[in-house]
Structures are given as structure tokens and as C-alpha cells.
Design a protein around this motif. Sequence first.
Motif, PDB file in Angstrom:
ATOM      1  N   ASN A 123       0.831  -1.206   0.000  1.00 22.22           N
ATOM      2  CA  ASN A 123       0.000   0.000   0.000  1.00 22.22           C
ATOM      3  C   ASN A 123       0.866   1.257   0.000  1.00 22.22           C
ATOM      4  O   ASN A 123       0.534   2.261  -0.650  1.00 22.22           O
ATOM      5  N   GLY A 124       2.005   1.212   0.720  1.00 18.23           N
ATOM      6  CA  GLY A 124       2.908   2.354   0.737  1.00 18.23           C
ATOM      7  C   GLY A 124       3.512   2.624  -0.625  1.00 18.23           C
ATOM      8  O   GLY A 124       3.650   3.781  -1.037  1.00 18.23           O
ATOM      9  N   MET A 125       3.869   1.575  -1.339  1.00 23.51           N
ATOM     10  CA  MET A 125       4.401   1.749  -2.692  1.00 23.51           C
ATOM     11  C   MET A 125       3.331   2.334  -3.615  1.00 23.51           C
ATOM     12  O   MET A 125       3.622   3.224  -4.423  1.00 23.51           O
ATOM     13  N   ARG A 126       2.123   1.839  -3.512  1.00 20.12           N
ATOM     14  CA  ARG A 126       1.039   2.349  -4.363  1.00 20.12           C
ATOM     15  C   ARG A 126       0.772   3.820  -4.090  1.00 20.12           C
ATOM     16  O   ARG A 126       0.571   4.616  -5.007  1.00 20.12           O
ATOM     17  N   THR A 127       0.800   4.200  -2.817  1.00 17.56           N
ATOM     18  CA  THR A 127       0.567   5.605  -2.461  1.00 17.56           C
ATOM     19  C   THR A 127       1.676   6.493  -3.018  1.00 17.56           C
ATOM     20  O   THR A 127       1.419   7.578  -3.542  1.00 17.56           O
ATOM     21  N   ALA A 128       2.920   6.036  -2.905  1.00 12.69           N
ATOM     22  CA  ALA A 128       4.045   6.823  -3.405  1.00 12.69           C
ATOM     23  C   ALA A 128       4.002   6.979  -4.915  1.00 12.69           C
ATOM     24  O   ALA A 128       4.413   8.013  -5.460  1.00 12.69           O
ATOM     25  N   LEU A 129       3.510   5.958  -5.598  1.00  7.86           N
ATOM     26  CA  LEU A 129       3.454   6.019  -7.062  1.00  7.86           C
ATOM     27  C   LEU A 129       2.358   6.951  -7.545  1.00  7.86           C
ATOM     28  O   LEU A 129       2.475   7.562  -8.608  1.00  7.86           O
ATOM     29  N   GLY A 130       1.323   7.079  -6.801  1.00  8.41           N
ATOM     30  CA  GLY A 130       0.232   7.936  -7.245  1.00  8.41           C
ATOM     31  C   GLY A 130      -0.840   7.144  -7.959  1.00  8.41           C
ATOM     32  O   GLY A 130      -0.660   5.990  -8.363  1.00  8.41           O
ATOM     33  N   GLU A 131      -1.968   7.758  -8.126  1.00 11.46           N
ATOM     34  CA  GLU A 131      -3.127   7.099  -8.701  1.00 11.46           C
ATOM     35  C   GLU A 131      -2.851   6.615 -10.122  1.00 11.46           C
ATOM     36  O   GLU A 131      -2.376   7.362 -10.976  1.00 11.46           O
ATOM     37  N   ALA A 132      -3.118   5.346 -10.344  1.00 11.76           N
ATOM     38  CA  ALA A 132      -3.042   4.716 -11.670  1.00 11.76           C
ATOM     39  C   ALA A 132      -1.614   4.548 -12.203  1.00 11.76           C
ATOM     40  O   ALA A 132      -1.417   4.042 -13.298  1.00 11.76           O
ATOM     41  N   GLU A 133      -0.581   4.968 -11.444  1.00 12.23           N
ATOM     42  CA  GLU A 133       0.796   4.813 -11.911  1.00 12.23           C
ATOM     43  C   GLU A 133       1.326   3.438 -11.509  1.00 12.23           C
ATOM     44  O   GLU A 133       1.145   2.997 -10.388  1.00 12.23           O
ATOM     45  N   LYS A 134       1.962   2.776 -12.452  1.00 14.43           N
ATOM     46  CA  LYS A 134       2.579   1.491 -12.199  1.00 14.43           C
ATOM     47  C   LYS A 134       4.091   1.663 -12.052  1.00 14.43           C
ATOM     48  O   LYS A 134       4.683   2.577 -12.616  1.00 14.43           O
ATOM     49  N   LEU A 135       4.704   0.753 -11.326  1.00 10.78           N
ATOM     50  CA  LEU A 135       6.145   0.815 -11.104  1.00 10.78           C
ATOM     51  C   LEU A 135       6.898   0.246 -12.300  1.00 10.78           C
ATOM     52  O   LEU A 135       6.591  -0.852 -12.776  1.00 10.78           O
ATOM     53  N   THR A 136       7.886   0.990 -12.786  1.00 11.44           N
ATOM     54  CA  THR A 136       8.673   0.556 -13.941  1.00 11.44           C
ATOM     55  C   THR A 136      10.013  -0.034 -13.532  1.00 11.44           C
ATOM     56  O   THR A 136      10.524  -0.935 -14.214  1.00 11.44           O
ATOM     57  N   TYR A 137      10.617   0.451 -12.446  1.00 11.94           N
ATOM     58  CA  TYR A 137      11.960   0.014 -12.069  1.00 11.94           C
ATOM     59  C   TYR A 137      12.009  -0.405 -10.605  1.00 11.94           C
ATOM     60  O   TYR A 137      11.515   0.317  -9.727  1.00 11.94           O
ATOM     61  N   ALA A 138      12.658  -1.550 -10.352  1.00 12.00           N
ATOM     62  CA  ALA A 138      12.847  -2.013  -8.977  1.00 12.00           C
ATOM     63  C   ALA A 138      14.185  -2.716  -8.845  1.00 12.00           C
ATOM     64  O   ALA A 138      14.556  -3.556  -9.679  1.00 12.00           O
ATOM     65  N   PHE A 139      14.919  -2.358  -7.802  1.00 13.44           N
ATOM     66  CA  PHE A 139      16.185  -3.016  -7.445  1.00 13.44           C
ATOM     67  C   PHE A 139      15.917  -3.778  -6.161  1.00 13.44           C
ATOM     68  O   PHE A 139      15.763  -3.184  -5.104  1.00 13.44           O
ATOM     69  N   ASP A 140      15.873  -5.098  -6.264  1.00 19.00           N
ATOM     70  CA  ASP A 140      15.574  -5.925  -5.101  1.00 19.00           C
ATOM     71  C   ASP A 140      16.875  -6.473  -4.522  1.00 19.00           C
ATOM     72  O   ASP A 140      17.411  -7.472  -4.996  1.00 19.00           O
ATOM     73  N   ALA A 141      17.394  -5.801  -3.496  1.00 18.05           N
ATOM     74  CA  ALA A 141      18.635  -6.217  -2.854  1.00 18.05           C
ATOM     75  C   ALA A 141      18.404  -7.280  -1.796  1.00 18.05           C
ATOM     76  O   ALA A 141      19.345  -7.667  -1.094  1.00 18.05           O
TER      77      ALA A 141
END
Length: 358
Positions: free
Chosen positions: A206-224
Motif C-alpha cells: 500500500n505504501g508503494m502504491r501511495t508513493a506512485l500515485g493514482e493509476a501509476e505502475k512501477l517501472t523500475y525495482a532493485f531488489d537487494a
Amino acid sequence: MKEAIVFNGPTVTIQDVEFPTLPSPSHLIIRVIVSGLNPKDWGIAERVPGLNQGDDIAGIVHSVGASVRNFKEGDRVASFHEMLTPHGSFAEYAVGLEATTIHIPDNVSFEEAATIPLACMTAALGLYQRLGLPLPWLPAQVRCPLVIYGAASAVGAFATKLATLSNIHPLICVAGRGIPYVETLIDRSKGDIILDYRDGNEAVVNGMRTALGEAEKLTYAFDAVSDKGSYQNLMKVMDLKEGKITLVLARKKYEGVPEDFQKSFTQVGKVHSDRYPGIKGEKRLEGLLGDQEFGVVMFRFFEKGLTNGWLKGHPFTVVPRGLGGIGVSLQDLKAGKASATKFVIRIDETEGLSKMRL
């Protein structure tokens, strides 16, 4: 000389071995002052036991090969040892390759320098060679959300530092006990935030969705982290068509990640050799310089940053007893007891160490 060998468990034995010889004219022999430790040191030992797993060298050049031009005897250096090859950093003397060795500025300690080679290179490889994000000398000019999962780890923290140099924002950092340190690395005025994974997976998503904004999908992720629900959480917010995720654990089945999704792996050993095999299902960017050429460029970049002060090492904890402290430290790394710190050892603190220097 003395050398520490890592076995499954992890368990460690200290042995007396012959002084190293130069593998090629492009190598250096380095008297190790400080060695860094990494989680992969116990992880690789589970399937390839009986090796000196140390790859973070900080010390003084003892001798150089005939082709080495940038280093000489007596230089203070940090070097990324070639993984799974002899003469690693868990020893009195180790072998480094000129291409992945840097000078240590006088104002940087051996302890700080030992935190840099493997972790910072892993971060750079993931951000730029795998995700294709803007380089620091061609920084982003538009909004570019990036999730860094495990931002308090050495790799995650260096990814955060490099992303900031590349003007990549907002940074959505996921961390736990190391949150106070991560806070020093981000810029809240540019939308950067930190999510606490201890709040649970639902809160992180939910925190990631809120940070991205309405209707925005995440394009880049670095999973360490690449474990404990990290990539599953990321996939809930990723753009399944255009998104890219880079992961640090290659030998793993990533259930829930579609086969056609653009996932890649930061096999940092590739900056030395192509002998590391490709991974089934990995999606690599096309048209880039090879990882070995990239490694040469980035190590010069790291050296410049240390010299000018815009790149810093990771916080460190000096483990007592030198080589004798490796076993307990690797057990602590396996148990996840390191947060916002990197374990390092001072070779001279090893019990029974010969005082004779070649």
C-alpha cells in the motif's frame, strides 16, 4: 602465510599456505590490511565449500604484474577480488586485478574502503547494466520512480547513493532496523520515502502504491533482498508490460514472476569474467557495453568519488580477532543480524600471525 577457508555451515578453518603468485601480468599482489565480509561468503560456501571466499580487499600493494600501469609497490588500494578464484581477501596477502582496483585517498580509512568493491559494484551493475537507468554523468531529467528493496544493506545503500547521483526520484526505499541510516541518504523534498517492512507486506504494498500515485505502475525495482516476500510485493505494483526488476539471488525459483517479465540478475562476478552462466528467464538489455568494460569505467568512477567526497563507504563494524572472527561473523550474516553495517576484519588482529612481512 595464513589464510581462512570457508566451509558449509558456515565453518572456517585457518591454514598456513604458500605466498601467492601473480596469475597474469594484469594482476597485483596486495598485503591485506582490512577485508570486508559479504552474505555471499556463506551462501556460496554452501554449494562450493573449501575456498577463501573473501572478495573485498583493502591494503597496500606488494608487487605488480608487468602490464600494470596505474599502481606501484606501496600504494594504498581497494580491490574487488575475482570470485571463486584463489588468493582472496581472507588472508595476509591477496590477488587483485588492475581493472577492478582503485587508489584509496589519504582521508579514507582501510576499513571504509573495504566496504566498497563488491557491494558498490553490484549496485552499479544492477542500476545501469540491468535496469538501464540514467548514469550519473547523464542524470535523469524527468520523474523516475525506483523502489530499492533492502535499502539499509550495503548493496541497497550503495544503490540509493548512486541513484541519487543519477537524480533518480522518487526513491521508494524499503528497510527495517537501518531506517535511520537510510534517512540520511534520501531527499524527502524530491518525494523520496522509506517504508518499514516490519509493518507487514500489505503495508509495504500500500505504501508503494501511495508513493506512485493514482493509476501509476512501477517501472523500475532493485531488489537487494530477493527473499522473504520482497519480489512478491514488488510484482503487485510493477508494470507487467514495461516494468523491469533486478534481483541479487540468481539461483532461485521466483514463483509469481511471469516467465516473460523483464527480470535480470546482478551477478557481479561478470565484471571479471563471462564464465558465470546466464540464468533461464533472465531478460538482458541489448546494445550495452559488456559488463567487463563497464566494470573498468565504474571503478575509476568510484575512485573519483572517494577522492572528491561525493561517494562514501558503508558504515562498518570491525570484527575482533582478524581471520579468527570470520566464522562467527558469517553465522551472524546468515542469521540476518547485520543492519546498516558491514562486517570487516583487520588481518593484523589474527592470533598467531607471523610478524615477518615479505
